[in-house]
Design a protein around this motif. Structure first.
Motif, short mmCIF file in Angstrom:
data_model
loop_
_atom_site.label_atom_id
_atom_site.label_comp_id
_atom_site.label_asym_id
_atom_site.label_seq_id
_atom_site.Cartn_x
_atom_site.Cartn_y
_atom_site.Cartn_z
N GLU A 137 7.22 -19.21 39.30
CA GLU A 137 7.63 -20.25 40.22
C GLU A 137 8.69 -21.13 39.56
O GLU A 137 8.57 -21.51 38.40
N ILE A 138 9.74 -21.41 40.27
CA ILE A 138 10.84 -22.20 39.73
C ILE A 138 10.60 -23.67 40.07
O ILE A 138 10.32 -24.03 41.19
N GLU A 139 10.73 -24.50 39.06
CA GLU A 139 10.61 -25.93 39.23
C GLU A 139 11.97 -26.53 38.93
O GLU A 139 12.63 -26.16 37.97
N ILE A 140 12.40 -27.46 39.76
CA ILE A 140 13.74 -28.03 39.60
C ILE A 140 13.63 -29.51 39.25
O ILE A 140 12.87 -30.25 39.85
N ASP A 141 14.40 -29.94 38.27
CA ASP A 141 14.48 -31.34 37.91
C ASP A 141 15.95 -31.74 38.00
O ASP A 141 16.71 -31.52 37.07
N LEU A 142 16.35 -32.30 39.13
CA LEU A 142 17.75 -32.65 39.34
C LEU A 142 18.10 -34.02 38.78
O LEU A 142 19.22 -34.46 38.88
N ASP A 143 17.13 -34.71 38.17
CA ASP A 143 17.38 -36.03 37.64
C ASP A 143 17.69 -36.00 36.15
O ASP A 143 17.72 -37.01 35.49
N PHE A 144 17.93 -34.84 35.60
CA PHE A 144 18.23 -34.70 34.18
C PHE A 144 19.60 -35.33 33.91
O PHE A 144 20.57 -35.02 34.55
N SER A 145 19.66 -36.23 32.96
CA SER A 145 20.92 -36.93 32.72
C SER A 145 21.60 -36.42 31.45
O SER A 145 20.95 -35.96 30.53
N PRO A 146 22.93 -36.50 31.40
CA PRO A 146 23.66 -36.01 30.23
C PRO A 146 23.39 -36.80 28.97
O PRO A 146 23.68 -36.34 27.89
N THR A 147 22.80 -38.00 29.07
CA THR A 147 22.50 -38.77 27.87
C THR A 147 21.23 -38.25 27.20
O THR A 147 20.93 -38.63 26.08
N GLU A 148 20.52 -37.39 27.86
CA GLU A 148 19.27 -36.86 27.32
C GLU A 148 19.54 -35.58 26.53
O GLU A 148 19.20 -34.49 26.93
N ASP A 149 20.19 -35.75 25.37
CA ASP A 149 20.60 -34.58 24.62
C ASP A 149 19.62 -34.21 23.51
O ASP A 149 19.83 -33.26 22.80
N LYS A 150 18.56 -34.95 23.35
CA LYS A 150 17.53 -34.65 22.36
C LYS A 150 16.33 -34.02 23.08
O LYS A 150 16.05 -34.34 24.21
N PRO A 151 15.60 -33.12 22.40
CA PRO A 151 14.43 -32.54 23.05
C PRO A 151 13.31 -33.57 23.16
O PRO A 151 13.25 -34.54 22.40
N TYR A 152 12.43 -33.36 24.12
CA TYR A 152 11.24 -34.17 24.21
C TYR A 152 10.38 -33.90 22.98
O TYR A 152 10.53 -32.87 22.31
N GLN A 153 9.45 -34.76 22.71
CA GLN A 153 8.59 -34.66 21.55
C GLN A 153 7.77 -33.37 21.56
O GLN A 153 7.44 -32.83 20.50
N ASN A 154 7.48 -32.83 22.73
CA ASN A 154 6.61 -31.65 22.83
C ASN A 154 7.38 -30.34 23.01
O ASN A 154 6.81 -29.36 23.47
N GLU A 155 8.66 -30.32 22.64
CA GLU A 155 9.42 -29.09 22.79
C GLU A 155 10.47 -28.93 21.69
O GLU A 155 10.91 -29.90 21.09
N TYR A 156 10.83 -27.68 21.45
CA TYR A 156 11.93 -27.35 20.56
C TYR A 156 13.17 -27.13 21.43
O TYR A 156 13.05 -26.76 22.59
N ALA A 157 14.35 -27.34 20.87
CA ALA A 157 15.58 -27.21 21.63
C ALA A 157 16.52 -26.20 21.00
O ALA A 157 16.56 -26.03 19.79
N CYS A 158 17.28 -25.54 21.88
CA CYS A 158 18.31 -24.60 21.45
C CYS A 158 19.57 -24.95 22.25
O CYS A 158 19.65 -24.66 23.45
N ARG A 159 20.52 -25.58 21.60
CA ARG A 159 21.75 -25.98 22.28
C ARG A 159 22.76 -24.84 22.20
O ARG A 159 23.10 -24.36 21.13
#
Length: 113
Positions: free
Chosen positions: A26-48
Motif C-alpha cells: 500500500e502506498i502512503e503519500i506525505d505531500l507536506d515534506f519540506s525541503p528544509t527537512e534534509d536530515k533523517p528522522y531519529q528512527n531511520e537511516y538515510a541515503c541521499r
C-alpha cells in the motif's frame, strides 16, 4: 515511477493527489515534506542520491520498494514538472545500519546514520 510501470495519470495521482494501491504494498503519500527537512528522522537511516537544493518540492512515498522483503521509503524531488528520486530512507526497526549502508552504497548514495 515510469520505470516501475506507472503511467502518467498514476504518477500525477501519486505525487499530487489521492492514490491507493490495492496490493500488499500500500502506498502512503506525505505531500507536506519540506525541503528544509534534509536530515533523517531519529528512527531511520538515510541515503541521499541528489542534493535537496536541486528541487522545489518533495513527496515521500513510504514502502515504495522492497529489498529482501524490507520496505524502503522513497523521497522524490520535483522541479520544473520533472520527478527524480532524491533519497531513500530505511526504518531502524527493520534495517540494520550495516544492511542499509550496503544498500545505499549499491545505489551510489551518501549514507547517513
Amino acid at each position: 515511477l515510469v520505470e516501475q510501470g506507472y503511467d502518467e495519470e498514476e504518477i500525477n495521482e501519486i505525487l499530487y493527489g489521492e492514490y491507493e494501491e490495492s496490493s500488499d504494498n500500500e502506498i502512503e503519500i506525505d505531500l507536506d515534506f519540506s525541503p528544509t527537512e534534509d536530515k533523517p528522522y531519529q528512527n531511520e537511516y538515510a541515503c541521499r542520491l541528489k542534493p535537496p537544493g536541486d528541487f522545489d518540492k518533495f513527496s515521500r512515498i513510504n514502502c515504495f520498494k522492497k529489498s529482501d522483503g524490507k520496505c524502503i521509503d522513497y523521497i522524490f524531488g520535483i522541479k520544473d514538472g520533472k520527478t527524480k528520486v532524491q533519497a531513500m530512507r530505511y526504518k531502524k526497526k527493520i534495517w540494520s545500519e550495516k544492511d542499509s549502508r550496503a544498500h545505499c552504497s549499491a545505489h551510489d548514495g551518501d549514507f547517513e546514520a
